[in-house]
Design a protein around this motif. Structure first.
Motif: not given
Length: 176
Positions: A26-49
């Motif tokens: 919705n934010f970047n357009g209908p063809h924007a793809v966001l990999d589940p690994k990217t989501i989990k990596n961003c979240h784990s980095k935020l939680m750890k560091t």
């Protein structure tokens, strides 16, 4: 960095990869793809560091771009630009990769020389003579020119053969 933080915070709030992906589309357009690994990596980095920034890389420091190596390579190729990278590596004791990296960092690239025959004042007279001879032959035997195949596939060297296929020189700009 801001997008990573938004991804991590939305995943923390919603606890759903599908919801974060839906928000991303919705934010970047209908063809924007966001990999589940990217989501989990961003979240784990935020939680750890406490930050979504990449951690500092560890490993062997790169010596190929050191000022000393760049200076050595610059001097070598300024003195003799026709030197090959293998020869430069042998002479300097550096690896060929280091030589190539240093050349790239100082914006040197290989240039192929263009050899051409120098036209002298006598050549003009010779060309006129040749043209007159050809015109006379055309008048005497017009079918002669029908039996000649005219192509631009052959290279004729006036002063001798020069094979410049493997010739190159290293410089920042082509001196033409």
């Amino acid at each position: 960095m801001q997008e990573r933080a938004q991804i991590a915070s939305r995943y923390e709030a919603w606890q759903s990869i599908v919801e974060v992906q839906r928000w991303w589309r919705n934010f970047n357009g209908p063809h924007a793809v966001l990999d589940p690994k990217t989501i989990k990596n961003c979240h784990s980095k935020l939680m750890k560091t406490g930050s979504v920034a990449d951690s500092k890389r560890t490993g062997r420091p790169s010596t190929s771009r050191s000022e000393e190596n760049i200076k050595i390579v610059r001097e070598m190729f300024t003195k003799s630009p026709y030197k090959s990278t293998c020869q430069a590596a042998r002479e300097s004791g550096l690896t060929r990769h280091t030589v190539m990296t240093a050349l790239k960092s100082i914006s040197f690239r290989p240039w192929k020389p263009r050899y051409c025959h120098e036209i002298t004042p006598e050549d003009c007279d010779r060309r006129i003579e040749y043209g007159e001879i050809m015109l006379r032959w055309h008048g005497d035997c017009s079918e002669l020119f029908d039996n000649i195949i005219w192509t631009d596939e052959a290279i004729f060297h006036v002063g001798g053969f020069v094979n410049c296929h493997n010739c190159h020189y290293w410089a920042e700009f082509d001196p033409k």
